[in-house]
Design a protein around this motif. Sequence first.
Motif, PDB file in Angstrom:
ATOM      1  N   GLN A 291      -8.734  17.928 115.152  1.00  0.00           N
ATOM      2  CA  GLN A 291      -7.971  18.516 113.776  1.00  0.00           C
ATOM      3  C   GLN A 291      -8.805  19.337 113.419  1.00  0.00           C
ATOM      4  OE1 GLN A 291      -6.163  17.456 111.631  1.00  0.00           O
ATOM      5  NE2 GLN A 291      -5.753  15.262 112.164  1.00  0.00           N
ATOM      6  N   VAL A 292     -10.417  19.859 114.267  1.00  0.00           N
ATOM      7  CA  VAL A 292     -10.868  21.663 113.981  1.00  0.00           C
ATOM      8  C   VAL A 292     -10.052  22.199 114.950  1.00  0.00           C
ATOM      9  CG1 VAL A 292     -12.752  20.858 116.165  1.00  0.00           C
ATOM     10  CG2 VAL A 292     -12.839  22.677 114.464  1.00  0.00           C
ATOM     11  N   CYS A 293      -9.223  21.907 116.306  1.00  0.00           N
ATOM     12  CA  CYS A 293      -9.028  22.967 117.286  1.00  0.00           C
ATOM     13  C   CYS A 293      -7.872  23.273 116.627  1.00  0.00           C
ATOM     14  CB  CYS A 293      -8.217  22.244 118.330  1.00  0.00           C
ATOM     15  SG  CYS A 293      -8.843  21.306 119.180  1.00  0.00           S
ATOM     16  N   LYS A 296     -10.336  26.297 113.945  1.00  0.00           N
ATOM     17  CA  LYS A 296     -10.940  27.112 113.566  1.00  0.00           C
ATOM     18  C   LYS A 296     -11.317  27.773 114.982  1.00  0.00           C
ATOM     19  CE  LYS A 296     -15.339  27.249 112.005  1.00  0.00           C
ATOM     20  NZ  LYS A 296     -16.807  26.250 111.648  1.00  0.00           N
ATOM     21  N   TRP A 312     -14.034  23.409 121.718  1.00  0.00           N
ATOM     22  CA  TRP A 312     -14.412  22.523 120.828  1.00  0.00           C
ATOM     23  C   TRP A 312     -15.119  21.159 122.044  1.00  0.00           C
ATOM     24  CZ3 TRP A 312     -15.811  24.646 116.784  1.00  0.00           C
ATOM     25  CH2 TRP A 312     -16.028  25.198 116.121  1.00  0.00           C
ATOM     26  N   ILE A 320     -18.629  21.840 113.957  1.00  0.00           N
ATOM     27  CA  ILE A 320     -17.489  21.442 113.912  1.00  0.00           C
ATOM     28  C   ILE A 320     -17.373  20.702 112.372  1.00  0.00           C
ATOM     29  CG2 ILE A 320     -16.618  19.094 114.409  1.00  0.00           C
ATOM     30  CD1 ILE A 320     -17.349  20.497 117.073  1.00  0.00           C
ATOM     31  N   PRO A 321     -16.526  21.081 111.274  1.00  0.00           N
ATOM     32  CA  PRO A 321     -16.750  19.698 109.921  1.00  0.00           C
ATOM     33  C   PRO A 321     -16.064  19.651 110.519  1.00  0.00           C
ATOM     34  CG  PRO A 321     -15.109  21.648 110.752  1.00  0.00           C
ATOM     35  CD  PRO A 321     -15.954  22.008 111.062  1.00  0.00           C
ATOM     36  N   GLY A 324     -13.936  16.268 111.961  1.00  0.00           N
ATOM     37  CA  GLY A 324     -12.677  17.694 112.891  1.00  0.00           C
ATOM     38  C   GLY A 324     -12.354  17.064 114.072  1.00  0.00           C
ATOM     39  N   LYS A 325     -13.710  15.876 114.264  1.00  0.00           N
ATOM     40  CA  LYS A 325     -13.795  15.390 115.544  1.00  0.00           C
ATOM     41  C   LYS A 325     -12.688  14.902 115.978  1.00  0.00           C
ATOM     42  CE  LYS A 325     -17.122  15.655 118.401  1.00  0.00           C
ATOM     43  NZ  LYS A 325     -18.214  15.928 118.820  1.00  0.00           N
TER      44      LYS A 325
END
Lengths: 339, 344
Positions: A291-293, A296, A312, A320-321, A324-325
């Motif tokens: 998700q983070v990719c 951000k 990431w 990483i929020p 996010g993973k």
Amino acid sequence: MSVLSARDLRVWYGTSRGPVRAVDGISLEINAGETLGLVGESGCGKSTLGRSILGLLPRGAVIDGELLYDGQNLTELSQRDFRRLRGPEIGLIFQEPMTRLNPLMRISDHFKETLEAHESSLTDEEIRRRSLDALGGMGIPPTRFRQYPHEFSGGMRQRIMIALTLVLRPKLLIADEPTTALDVLVEAQILQILGDLKKNADTALLLITHNLGIVAESCERVAVMYAGQIVEEGAARTVFSQPAHPYTSELLRSIISLKTTELHYIPGAPPDLADPPNACRFHPRCPYAMQVCTAKDPIEVRAETGQRVLCWLHGPEEEIPPGGKAPLEREAIAVAEEA
Amino acid sequence: MAGGQQTTSLRTYALTRLGLALPMVLILLTMVFLLLRVAPGDPITAALGGRLPPEQLEERREAAGYNRSLAVQYLEYLGNVATLDFGETIVDNRPVTRVITQNGAATLELTVVALFVALLVGIGVGLVSGRYRDTPVDVAGRLFGILIYAAPVFFLGFLAQLVFAQWLGWFPTSGRASPVTSYDLDTPTNLFLVDSLIALDFSAFSDVLSHLVLPAVTLGLVTGGVFIRLIRVNVLQTLQGDYIEAARARGLSERTVMWHHAFRNALVPVITVVGLQVALLLGGAVLTEQTFNWPGIGSELIRYLNNRDYIAIQGIITFFALVVVIVSLLIDLLNAWVDPRVRY
């Protein structure tokens, strides 16, 4: 000691569709006597990076950031000062040797005008001797000195081009796909020549190629470029045996060998640099996208194996929020692209 | 090995090219002969029919040999061309050879100077336009090129006469020389510029030159328009060339890159076009000759055409054909000399 160092280098082309970010925030160092391989797909900006070091960007290109050579920032250099660097300091070898020599000029005239442009004190006899020495080193006999380009084969023309570059004894040599247009035997020969170069002279070599085999053979360090950014950079041995970035490992899986039973390819196409994907440029094609990719920009970190990597998967964790993973749903991408 | 081989190959090329020119001449001569025989009747009847009683007509036909078979006439024609004897015109009994040397020289003088003007204007404006692409200089150059190319030559001619002869009075309106000069000057070559120089008569020279300026510039500008556009495009194309980038990458000065790599290479294709233009100029000079009352061979050809004087027409057209063959031969040799790739 580094010969050339780039910091946050950007090269944008102005087009009718908006700016094309061919080089987008690159940091890189090349040391004296070292061979650095720069690999990436067609259109990822690697040739633009090579051209920007010589100030040979086409009209409409904007360069920003820092490009230090011998204490001067090349991005701020005037064309007049650049002209003095081109040749005796930084040399460029091109991909396509067939069309790089002026068809109306003898080989001897190419050498003469090149040497006269930079070392005006040379006599005709010295020019002749220097030229024949350089050509001899490339295996071109003196009997062919006064011939025209069309009398030579592609491989010979590339060796002539290399001789024409080396005759000025540059400290940094940029070879932009020097063997792509040549057959395999000639390729081996040219790589041999480039390999000998750093042994004999203390010349640094930036070898731009899309061929991972060439890099594995001849480079100490390798930088992998994707969509205008360097996504991984480190010792060639480490990068090839333990790639840190998913793009590098996908690239390595695509190499064809005798053991290959099924072709591997990276799904999707390289992104349009006028409108690159959000955040991580590789996320639409990445098998491990999270998700983070999409949210951000990745931050450059050192992987456990020592190379620099822009992904990431290697953290930093604290950036990483929450959530996010979680793996990225492919449908979500499709929907996002259609919107 | 290298140097010797190249001069030999240039010589071989020249000899081959020369050998190929002979059949070309023969084909041209045959065509000229046949085309003029396709029309019914013979030259004498065509020119003088209805103006002479039939018996006299028959007499003159026999005297001129038109009652013999075509094959005999053809061989005789080839023999005449070989000895540069084209017979006498029917309407005014001038030897065609003299028409060619006198009026032909006038046309030659006009076209050579016009070609010089065309090259000067074409190369100058074309190179600058191509080098400074899309700047105001380029826009002005392109506009100038299209204007002079599109303007009919007689319009430019009248305009030039009006402005520079009538209003400003800088140059004479028409003719090759003032009456005094034509009377005084010995004309061994019939090229008045050369003749006046041989005679070391500088007032005659300046008189001849001032007569030549308006027609030559008019004719030259029209041709120059073609050159401007051609050379500009060639420069643009050459500047995109890989060897231009390679030359810059070796740190050559912008001047060397332009003159040794861009301009020189851009001008090679122009040689061929110059060759074609020379042939066009010979024919195209007719309008200029009429406008400026220039006693050239084009005006003479038209006069003889109107009078259906086949002997004169045949002679003049043969001369044109030979000129075109010689010019194209020269152009090919020049090309081979400049561009090593042509020789192979």
